[in-house]
Write a protein that holds these residues in place. Structure first.
Motif, PDB file in Angstrom:
ATOM      1  N   ASP A 150      11.687   4.725  27.832  1.00 17.35           N
ATOM      2  CA  ASP A 150      12.096   6.081  27.475  1.00 17.35           C
ATOM      3  C   ASP A 150      13.419   6.094  26.715  1.00 17.35           C
ATOM      4  O   ASP A 150      14.002   7.157  26.497  1.00 17.35           O
ATOM      5  CB  ASP A 150      12.183   6.973  28.714  1.00 17.35           C
ATOM      6  CG  ASP A 150      13.232   6.489  29.716  1.00 17.35           C
ATOM      7  OD1 ASP A 150      14.058   5.635  29.364  1.00 17.35           O
ATOM      8  OD2 ASP A 150      13.209   6.964  30.871  1.00 17.35           O
ATOM      9  N   SER A 151      13.916   4.902  26.314  1.00 15.38           N
ATOM     10  CA  SER A 151      15.114   4.687  25.493  1.00 15.38           C
ATOM     11  C   SER A 151      16.410   4.943  26.245  1.00 15.38           C
ATOM     12  O   SER A 151      17.479   5.027  25.629  1.00 15.38           O
ATOM     13  CB  SER A 151      15.078   5.514  24.194  1.00 15.38           C
ATOM     14  OG  SER A 151      15.348   6.869  24.446  1.00 15.38           O
ATOM     15  N   THR A 152      16.375   5.050  27.574  1.00 14.80           N
ATOM     16  CA  THR A 152      17.593   5.270  28.337  1.00 14.80           C
ATOM     17  C   THR A 152      17.918   4.071  29.210  1.00 14.80           C
ATOM     18  O   THR A 152      17.040   3.277  29.569  1.00 14.80           O
ATOM     19  CB  THR A 152      17.476   6.510  29.239  1.00 14.80           C
ATOM     20  OG1 THR A 152      16.491   6.260  30.251  1.00 14.80           O
ATOM     21  CG2 THR A 152      17.097   7.741  28.434  1.00 14.80           C
ATOM     22  N   ASP A 208      15.503   3.958  20.716  1.00 11.84           N
ATOM     23  CA  ASP A 208      14.179   3.346  20.866  1.00 11.84           C
ATOM     24  C   ASP A 208      14.109   2.675  22.240  1.00 11.84           C
ATOM     25  O   ASP A 208      15.097   2.601  22.973  1.00 11.84           O
ATOM     26  CB  ASP A 208      13.921   2.330  19.758  1.00 11.84           C
ATOM     27  CG  ASP A 208      12.445   2.210  19.412  1.00 11.84           C
ATOM     28  OD1 ASP A 208      11.614   2.534  20.298  1.00 11.84           O
ATOM     29  OD2 ASP A 208      12.113   1.784  18.294  1.00 11.84           O
ATOM     30  N   SER A 209      12.942   2.166  22.578  1.00 12.96           N
ATOM     31  CA  SER A 209      12.700   1.578  23.892  1.00 12.96           C
ATOM     32  C   SER A 209      13.688   0.457  24.182  1.00 12.96           C
ATOM     33  O   SER A 209      13.946  -0.406  23.331  1.00 12.96           O
ATOM     34  CB  SER A 209      11.283   1.021  23.970  1.00 12.96           C
ATOM     35  OG  SER A 209      10.335   2.044  23.752  1.00 12.96           O
ATOM     36  N   LYS A 225      30.148  -4.310  34.845  1.00 12.67           N
ATOM     37  CA  LYS A 225      31.031  -3.415  34.105  1.00 12.67           C
ATOM     38  C   LYS A 225      31.063  -3.715  32.616  1.00 12.67           C
ATOM     39  O   LYS A 225      31.646  -2.956  31.851  1.00 12.67           O
ATOM     40  CB  LYS A 225      32.440  -3.498  34.695  1.00 12.67           C
ATOM     41  CG  LYS A 225      32.502  -2.890  36.092  1.00 12.67           C
ATOM     42  CD  LYS A 225      33.907  -2.778  36.605  1.00 12.67           C
ATOM     43  CE  LYS A 225      33.907  -2.084  37.971  1.00 12.67           C
ATOM     44  NZ  LYS A 225      35.284  -1.936  38.515  1.00 12.67           N
ATOM     45  N   THR A 226      30.439  -4.803  32.212  1.00 19.10           N
ATOM     46  CA  THR A 226      30.200  -5.071  30.798  1.00 19.10           C
ATOM     47  C   THR A 226      28.763  -5.564  30.671  1.00 19.10           C
ATOM     48  O   THR A 226      28.369  -6.513  31.355  1.00 19.10           O
ATOM     49  CB  THR A 226      31.159  -6.144  30.251  1.00 19.10           C
ATOM     50  OG1 THR A 226      32.507  -5.689  30.383  1.00 19.10           O
ATOM     51  CG2 THR A 226      30.866  -6.427  28.790  1.00 19.10           C
ATOM     52  N   PHE A 227      27.990  -4.916  29.817  1.00 23.16           N
ATOM     53  CA  PHE A 227      26.598  -5.345  29.658  1.00 23.16           C
ATOM     54  C   PHE A 227      26.153  -5.137  28.222  1.00 23.16           C
ATOM     55  O   PHE A 227      26.687  -4.303  27.490  1.00 23.16           O
ATOM     56  CB  PHE A 227      25.670  -4.610  30.635  1.00 23.16           C
ATOM     57  CG  PHE A 227      25.584  -3.122  30.439  1.00 23.16           C
ATOM     58  CD1 PHE A 227      24.664  -2.567  29.551  1.00 23.16           C
ATOM     59  CD2 PHE A 227      26.419  -2.265  31.150  1.00 23.16           C
ATOM     60  CE1 PHE A 227      24.566  -1.195  29.380  1.00 23.16           C
ATOM     61  CE2 PHE A 227      26.331  -0.891  30.981  1.00 23.16           C
ATOM     62  CZ  PHE A 227      25.411  -0.354  30.100  1.00 23.16           C
ATOM     63  N   TYR A 228      25.153  -5.925  27.845  1.00 22.44           N
ATOM     64  CA  TYR A 228      24.544  -5.843  26.518  1.00 22.44           C
ATOM     65  C   TYR A 228      23.134  -5.282  26.670  1.00 22.44           C
ATOM     66  O   TYR A 228      22.446  -5.562  27.662  1.00 22.44           O
ATOM     67  CB  TYR A 228      24.489  -7.209  25.849  1.00 22.44           C
ATOM     68  CG  TYR A 228      25.847  -7.839  25.608  1.00 22.44           C
ATOM     69  CD1 TYR A 228      26.527  -7.640  24.419  1.00 22.44           C
ATOM     70  CD2 TYR A 228      26.447  -8.644  26.586  1.00 22.44           C
ATOM     71  CE1 TYR A 228      27.770  -8.221  24.198  1.00 22.44           C
ATOM     72  CE2 TYR A 228      27.683  -9.221  26.380  1.00 22.44           C
ATOM     73  CZ  TYR A 228      28.340  -9.013  25.187  1.00 22.44           C
ATOM     74  OH  TYR A 228      29.575  -9.584  24.977  1.00 22.44           O
ATOM     75  N   ALA A 229      22.701  -4.544  25.663  1.00 18.15           N
ATOM     76  CA  ALA A 229      21.362  -3.959  25.673  1.00 18.15           C
ATOM     77  C   ALA A 229      20.711  -4.157  24.316  1.00 18.15           C
ATOM     78  O   ALA A 229      21.373  -4.016  23.268  1.00 18.15           O
ATOM     79  CB  ALA A 229      21.423  -2.474  26.021  1.00 18.15           C
ATOM     80  N   GLY A 230      19.411  -4.500  24.332  1.00 17.37           N
ATOM     81  CA  GLY A 230      18.642  -4.652  23.106  1.00 17.37           C
ATOM     82  C   GLY A 230      17.406  -3.778  23.144  1.00 17.37           C
ATOM     83  O   GLY A 230      16.796  -3.595  24.196  1.00 17.37           O
ATOM     84  N   SER A 231      17.031  -3.231  22.008  1.00 17.98           N
ATOM     85  CA  SER A 231      15.918  -2.274  21.962  1.00 17.98           C
ATOM     86  C   SER A 231      14.842  -2.727  20.987  1.00 17.98           C
ATOM     87  O   SER A 231      14.996  -3.725  20.278  1.00 17.98           O
ATOM     88  CB  SER A 231      16.421  -0.883  21.581  1.00 17.98           C
ATOM     89  OG  SER A 231      17.144  -0.937  20.366  1.00 17.98           O
TER      90      SER A 231
END
Length: 985
Positions: free
Chosen positions: A267-269, A289-290, A302-308
């Motif tokens: 749901d892109s969140t 996007d997803s 407290k620090t994170f990376y996200a890929g879509s």
């Protein structure tokens, strides 16, 4: 009734001496930042990658290190020096037969555990002595999608599409606990969850994401149910669930203390959850996007990376405890954007980032320093100015990591069918601000480094000759491969597969003997019992060396030819094991015989001992008859029958022929010519046969009796008689049978020389080459293998009655050791897999290279399908009816030649591979003319097309007739009419 599992044999063809790299997209990454090497210039870090090609690879990263303190041996990352040395491949293994979906580094970097779509969980120790072999520690019944490792607990959890969670004990290499997520009442959980009463039959229970804290006290899973489920992996019970997402949950992280969970959804969140409060604390809408991947090496997330799915990778930093008021907001920075979806992210010390995408290459990107360090460090490639378009300010998070309600007032699981907090409802930040996520511009445009991949095969086309395959790779290049020789033949550049196929294809028509797939980026050839031995080709069609001599009608069975060479070292190893066993039994037998001779004053002859041995074998069928037999003065031949030939040939002098009398063995007790392998009872070799290349006997002149009626073979008994059936059970051997070696020993007493076919000697569903071939009847003096015809009405010849007569071949090829040379690359991968109706895909039981099958012979004998062992060790193949075609021979309308005996409706039946040349010979011999016409003066036509002599009936029916029914062939003199001939291409 449960369907029986079926085992198959496969082999993978790859480019020889190719660069070690992935050839398809990379699905997963894992990093071992503690690895240190190259002490002169201290470097460290190993990146592990897993791809859609079934490969797991380890890459040395060459990251500069420095000692934390002069007196300390601990090495840490030297952030002042950026690594410029490219990554190098340090470990490489083709571990799976399908996509590798996830990997984790375990046991302090010494082991890698992988999960694959081939349903297996494998453990690989890349730097151990047995690094060439990965060990299967378990499996699922469907694709395995994700893994989670608890280092302090020492176990790995796996989840997949079969709705199960398995906890694997790495030391014992077995499952210590299984949680059935898809069951209606999970572990007797009566928490009143009425919203989940139907998910036991729903695919929404499949597990796509998983995470566990280091101590292994909490396990979280995500699925298309849109719910984050929390489990106690020690008991297997469900603790609670977290609701709020509106689509599939694809990525999960859990803090070291198990207090917080981070989830990414389609749901892109991205949502931050409190485990104690069982509610969402914050929802991040930083992507459009997803969300496919999350990564954090911070114990509190407290620090994170996200890929879509759109390729965007962001870095989100939450405020630290005791942060200054001006830094009390969270921020998200758009770092870079890949060309395809990011399925996995790993980072090294918040400096380097690697991504897994649908590309076979792995990009390394530079991160940015933390917010507090950006003001301290000097400007550099690592610390650039960040434009406002690349950064998003997030709402204050002062209370994110503190409970908002008393712990004793926590809601139970029955209340979590609703969102635990309004913070779980997706919202858009800065709706009235220009810095919205829609305008988030990636900071970096080019990767810092790239681990280059290889092109992989994405499409293929099997040609009609059944041993050539056209392929197209990821660069668009088309290539031609020989799947029997396991080599690439020619490249055609970037062209259409269909265009090249039309250009090079001939008019061949052969039955399928294998199936070909390219799902792992390379050619995988699968062999099944049902059709492996179905395809025979003429020797002049398979590209043999010029100096290799063969008959014009000699045929080669492709399946046999390949298997003999692919498993040659396996057969050799099994023979050596048997010879060792025979020597041990013979020594024991000699001691027993010496005692018997002494007690009977020398009256116990070898014949009496043999009788005693046979009687004993009747009582104990699994023990070879020769086991307790003393060594006679003259070596008694015990023939080990192995299929060292795939060539179909006819040799009247073959020692296997039933009508052979006065053979050298009959006369001298020795070894007949061209006998594959002969071992005496004391384990010594009597002779080794092979006297040059295989040659056929000269073809005699024409015989008017080219075909004849069926008749039974003459049964001449050999002086060497086989032992009773009880000692010579020839039924297929189960690879898991504990008496396999006993049955293997029985081969040593299978004296098949001049053996008379015996119904007791046939196994159900299988037949030896000798058994199959003695059912044929000779059709001419030359023992022609192609001339098995049936005349419906009148048999070709004079004064025949009007009845159906079957003419079959009495001298079809017998076993011989000589076969065409075939050099299979030693690096060819061999796979033995099992598939069942209950599972969605096959699971490999053995994987190795052609060069290793001799060393692995014990394992192969346990897991190999019975039909493969029956062929390699017993020379037995599944009995199958020969496919035949009906046709009519009649004079052409333009010819003066008369009709053949039998009239205009002379219907004949023949093997589908019968060549036109044989029909011309038949016409020349059976036509009623004086003198008879010469074969070279005649030609056959199908319709208006002149047929070439090397065409087969199958080719005529498929490419010229193109319809059902009989093949109508007309004969005439070549000089009677001119027509455009059909050429062999």
């Amino acid at each position: 009734m449960k369907a029986q599992a079926r085992r198959k044999v496969s082999y993978v063809i790859r480019q020889p001496n190719g660069r070690k790299a992935h050839c398809l997209g990379v699905n997963s990454l894992a990093i071992d930042s503690s690895a240190v090497y190259n002490n002169n210039i201290t470097e460290g870090g190993i990146l592990y990658s897993a791809g859609r090609d079934g490969v797991v690879a380890g890459w040395k990263l060459h990251i500069p290190l420095k000692q934390q303190q002069l007196e300390d041996d601990t090495w840490i990352h030297d952030q002042e020096i950026l690594s410029s040395t490219p990554a190098t491949c340090d470990a490489f293994s083709q571990m799976h037969t399908d996509w590798v979906n996830d990997i984790v580094v375990c046991e302090q970097g010494t082991s890698v555990v992988s999960a694959s779509a081939d349903r297996t969980i494998k453990l690989w120790k890349p730097y151990s002595e047995d690094s060439h072999q990965a060990h299967t520690i378990g499996w699922h019944t469907d694709y395995v999608k994700c893994l989670a490792y608890a280092p302090q607990a020492g176990w790995v959890a796996s989840g997949g599409l079969d709705k199960r969670i398995n906890i694997w004990d790495l030391e014992k290499r077995e499952a210590s606990l299984t949680i059935q997520v898809g069951s209606m009442n999970i572990n007797n959980d009566h928490s009143g969850d009425t919203s989940n009463t139907s998910h036991g039959t729903s695919s929404k229970s499949s597990i796509y994401a998983m995470a566990v804290n280091p101590s292994g006290t909490l396990l979280v899973t995500g699925s298309p149910e849109k719910v984050v489920r929390i489990w106690d992996p020690r008991s297997g019970k469900r603790v609670s669930k977290l609701t709020g997402h509106t689509d599939n949950i694809r990525a999960l992280l859990i803090s070291h203390d198990g207090q917080h969970v981070l989830s990414g959804s389609s749901d892109s969140t991205i949502k931050l959850w409190s485990v104690k409060a069982q509610r969402c604390l914050t929802t991040y809408e930083t992507h459009t996007d997803s969300i496919w991947s999350l990564y954090s090496d911070h114990p509190d997330l407290k620090t994170f990376y996200a890929g879509s799915r759109d390729g965007l990778v962001t870095k989100t930093e939450l405020p630290r405890e005791g942060a200054n008021e001006k830094h009390d907001e969270s921020e998200c920075i758009g770092l870079f954007k890949e060309n395809s979806g990011v399925g996995k992210i790993v980072a090294f010390d918040d400096t380097y980032i690697w991504t897994a995408t649908s590309s076979s290459s792995i990009n390394r990107w530079l991160s940015v320093p933390s917010r507090e360090n950006r003001q301290v460090l000097t400007r550099s490639d690592y610390n650039p100015d960040i434009p406002p378009s690349a950064i998003v300010r997030l709402p204050p998070t002062q209370t994110v990591f503190s409970p908002q309600v008393p712990e004793h007032f926590l809601p139970n699981d029955s209340l979590t069918i609703y969102a635990g907090s309004v913070m779980s409802i997706p919202m858009s930040y800065n709706d009235e601000d220009d810095d919205s996520t829609e305008s988030l511009t990636p900071l970096r445009e080019q990767p810092d480094q790239t681990i280059e991949g290889n092109p992989g095969i994405t499409a293929h086309l099997v040609l009609q000759n059944r041993h050539h395959v056209l392929t197209k790779d990821t660069t668009g290049d088309v290539a031609l491969w020989d799947i029997v020789r396991c080599t690439e033949i020619k490249k055609f550049g970037q062209r259409s597969l269909e265009e090249v196929a039309q250009e090079i294809s001939g008019i061949e028509s052969f039955p399928s003997w294998c199936s070909v797939t390219t799902k792992i980026g390379a050619i995988t050839v699968q062999l099944l019992e049902s059709n492996c031995f179905d395809c025979e080709m003429y020797a002049d069609e398979i590209g043999l060396p010029i100096d290799y001599q063969y008959r014009e009608d000699q045929r080669v069975n492709l399946g046999k030819w390949l298997l003999i060479n692919l498993f040659s070292s396996f057969v050799t190893a099994e023979l050596q094991e048997q010879e060792k066993s025979l020597k041990g039994h013979d020594n024991e037998g000699m001691e027993i015989a010496h005692h018997e001779v002494s007690s009977q004053d020398g009256t116990n002859t070898s014949q009496q001992q043999q009788t005693k041995s046979i009687t004993s074998s009747d009582a104990t069928p699994t023990i070879p008859a020769i086991q307790n037999e003393p060594t006679p003065p003259t070596p008694t031949v015990t023939a080990l029958k192995i299929p060292l030939s795939a060539v179909t040939t006819n040799t009247d002098s073959s020692p296997f022929h039933p009508s052979l009398s006065n053979s050298p063995l009959d006369q001298q007790g020795g070894t007949p010519p061209n006998f594959p392998s002969v071992i005496t009872t004391n384990g010594t070799s009597v002779s080794s046969q092979t006297n040059g290349p295989l040659t056929a006997p000269p073809t005699t002149g024409r015989s008017f009796d080219y075909f004849s009626k069926s008749h039974q073979p003459v049964q001449n008994h050999s002086s060497v008689q086989p032992p009773p059936p009880a000692a010579l059970s020839s039924s297929p051997v189960s690879p898991t049978n504990s008496n396999f070696m006993h049955r293997l020993k029985n081969l040593s007493v299978k004296a098949k020389l001049a053996k008379v076919p015996n119904s007791d000697d046939k196994s159900e569903g299988y037949t030896t080459e000798e058994d199959k071939q003695t059912s044929f009847t000779s059709v001419n003096g030359n023992g022609d293998t192609d001339s098995a015809l049936t005349s419906n009405g009148i048999l070709p010849g004079k004064n025949e009655s009007n009845s159906t007569t079957t003419m079959t071949d009495d001298n079809k090829q017998q076993q011989s050791q000589n076969f065409p040379p075939l050099m299979i690359p030693s690096s060819t991968s061999i796979i033995i897999a099992e598939e069942s109706a209950e599972a969605s895909t096959s699971m490999d039981l053995y994987r190795g290279e052609a060069s290793c099958v001799g060393e692995d012979h014990a394992l192969i004998s346990k897991v190999a399908p019975s039909w493969l062992l029956a062929f390699l060790l017993y020379n037995k193949t599944p009995s199958k009816e020969t496919v035949k075609l009906t046709f009519v021979l009649k004079p052409h309308s333009e010819t003066q030649l008369p009709e053949l005996p039998g009239g205009p409706n002379n219907r004949l039946l023949a093997n589908r591979v019968l060549r036109i040349r044989k029909l011309l010979q038949y016409v020349a011999e059976k036509i009623e003319l004086d003198p008879l016409p010469e074969v070279d003066d005649l030609e056959l036509l199908c319709g208006d097309t002149v047929l070439t002599p090397t065409m087969t009936l199958a080719s005529v029916k498929q490419h010229i007739l193109k319809s059902s029914g009989d093949v109508i062939l007309a004969y005439r003199y070549k000089n009677e009419a001119s027509s455009l001939p059909l050429t062999d291409s």
